[in-house]
Design a protein around this motif. Structure first.
Motif, PDB file in Angstrom:
ATOM      1  N   PHE A 141       2.239   8.403  49.093  1.00  0.00           N
ATOM      2  CA  PHE A 141       3.542   8.005  48.579  1.00  0.00           C
ATOM      3  C   PHE A 141       4.556   7.991  49.711  1.00  0.00           C
ATOM      4  N   PRO A 167       3.328   8.868  43.543  1.00  0.00           N
ATOM      5  CA  PRO A 167       4.598   9.599  43.521  1.00  0.00           C
ATOM      6  C   PRO A 167       4.513  10.793  42.573  1.00  0.00           C
ATOM      7  N   SER A 243       9.504   8.790  46.190  1.00  0.00           N
ATOM      8  CA  SER A 243       8.821  10.068  45.991  1.00  0.00           C
ATOM      9  C   SER A 243       8.523  10.377  44.529  1.00  0.00           C
ATOM     10  N   SER A 244       9.343   9.893  43.611  1.00  0.00           N
ATOM     11  CA  SER A 244       9.211  10.251  42.193  1.00  0.00           C
ATOM     12  C   SER A 244       8.903   9.031  41.345  1.00  0.00           C
ATOM     13  N   TYR A 245       8.128   9.275  40.308  1.00  0.00           N
ATOM     14  CA  TYR A 245       7.638   8.199  39.442  1.00  0.00           C
ATOM     15  C   TYR A 245       8.697   7.696  38.481  1.00  0.00           C
ATOM     16  N   GLU A 275       7.406   3.916  43.605  1.00  0.00           N
ATOM     17  CA  GLU A 275       8.052   4.580  42.469  1.00  0.00           C
ATOM     18  C   GLU A 275       7.509   4.073  41.140  1.00  0.00           C
TER      19      GLU A 275
END
Length: 332
Positions: A141, A167, A243-245, A275
């Motif tokens: 990611f 992510p 970094s985050s879904y 993402e």
């Protein structure tokens, strides 16, 4: 130029996998796994994903070289912060060289930059290196400094890579890594050409250098802790982007993208792919890449990023517009 790749049907659904991949573990030094993939997952119970569609009335934008779309200046500046921290690693391919020649020495169908009435002729060594027959697969990611190190090496070696984004909070490929290798650790590489799979960014970098390069590793990728620190600082301008879904629909085929790690314009497009957990086949095209000539011959220009989405038929340039398209098409 597009490659027909279809995700395994198991990965074309958000349903949890039913059977783990079997693998034979080979010994390696502590903290690192290397193994050979012996079988593909059983995908007989997988379901079919929803067919995506572009936004109503969508028209791909006209490419505008080096133009920053209004409201995107901060994004590009933040992504460009990586260049000084990493001293341009990931901008140039292996053995990059440049010479200035008279404009008449370069034919009109050959890719070259203009500079004060002359042409910039770029060369590299990647044409002398072994090329993988199938894209290497990497689970990673954007917001991970260890993953960035590997992406830089991918750009240096001009490799095509099928990226499976992982992510934080993503439901599909992050758990898949745990199944395949036994650890939820990133990056994780699988090379279908040799059967080798491994964790540990430095191990992956050395493997790629020996298998698909001349064995050498750029200085900025072999400084140990300093490499990791500067790779982390290179991400600081993006405040955790990639970094985050973000909940999204998973396409049945990977999106293809022509990009390279050192470009801030490519960076913001790939952050969105990550993402949304959208698998993508990345065609590396850093400075000196022979793919730039191939691209120029087909389209009459070269500009990155550029995507081709086989799920919708959309083909487009312009990073900010690519971001808008991906969110409008795939965000749940």
């Amino acid at each position: 130029m597009a490659t027909a790749l279809r995700l395994p049907s198991l990965l074309s659904s958000r349903a949890a996998p039913t059977t783990a991949a079997r693998a034979t573990i080979r010994g390696n030094r502590a903290g690192s796994f290397t193994h050979r993939v012996a079988a593909q997952p059983d995908d007989t119970t997988a379901t079919t994903s929803t067919t995506p569609a572009p936004p109503a009335g969508f028209t791909p934008p006209v490419p505008k070289r080096f133009e920053v779309k209004p409201g995107q200046s901060n994004n590009i500046a933040g992504a460009a912060l990586a260049l000084p921290f990493r001293l341009g690693t990931g901008v140039f391919v292996l053995g990059y060289g440049v010479t200035l020649v008279d404009a008449n020495e370069i034919s009109p169908d050959q890719y070259a930059l203009d500079f004060q009435g002359r042409k910039v002729k770029e060369t590299s060594k990647v044409g002398q290196c072994p090329r993988p027959a199938k894209p290497i697969e990497i689970y990673e990611f954007e917001g991970c400094p260890f993953c960035r190190k590997v992406r830089e090496m991918v750009s240096v070696l001009d490799l095509d890579v099928l990226y499976y984004p992982c992510p934080k909070g993503s439901p599909t490929f992050r758990p898949k890594v745990l199944e395949m290798g036994g650890k939820r650790q990133f990056p994780y590489m699988v090379d279908p050409n040799t059967g080798v799979a491994m964790y540990e960014s430095d191990d992956i970098i050395n493997y790629l250098a020996k298998t698909y390069g001349d064995g050498s590793v750029p200085i900025m990728l072999k400084l140990g802790l300093l490499t990791t620190i500067t790779a982390g600082l290179a991400l600081s301008g993006r405040s955790g982007k990639g970094s985050s879904y973000t909940p999204a629909k998973l396409p049945s085929q990977p999106i293809e993208i022509w990009a390279y790690e050192g470009s801030p314009f490519c960076k913001i497009a790939r952050e969105t792919l990550v993402e949304l957990e959208l698998p993508h086949l990345l065609h590396s095209c850093a400075r000196g890449s022979p793919k730039r000539q191939d691209f120029f011959k087909k389209y009459g220009l070269f500009q990155a990023p550029y995507i081709e989405d086989p799920n919708t038929g959309v083909k487009m340039f312009e990073s900010a517009d690519i971001v808008e398209y991906l969110r409008a098409t795939y965000a749940a």
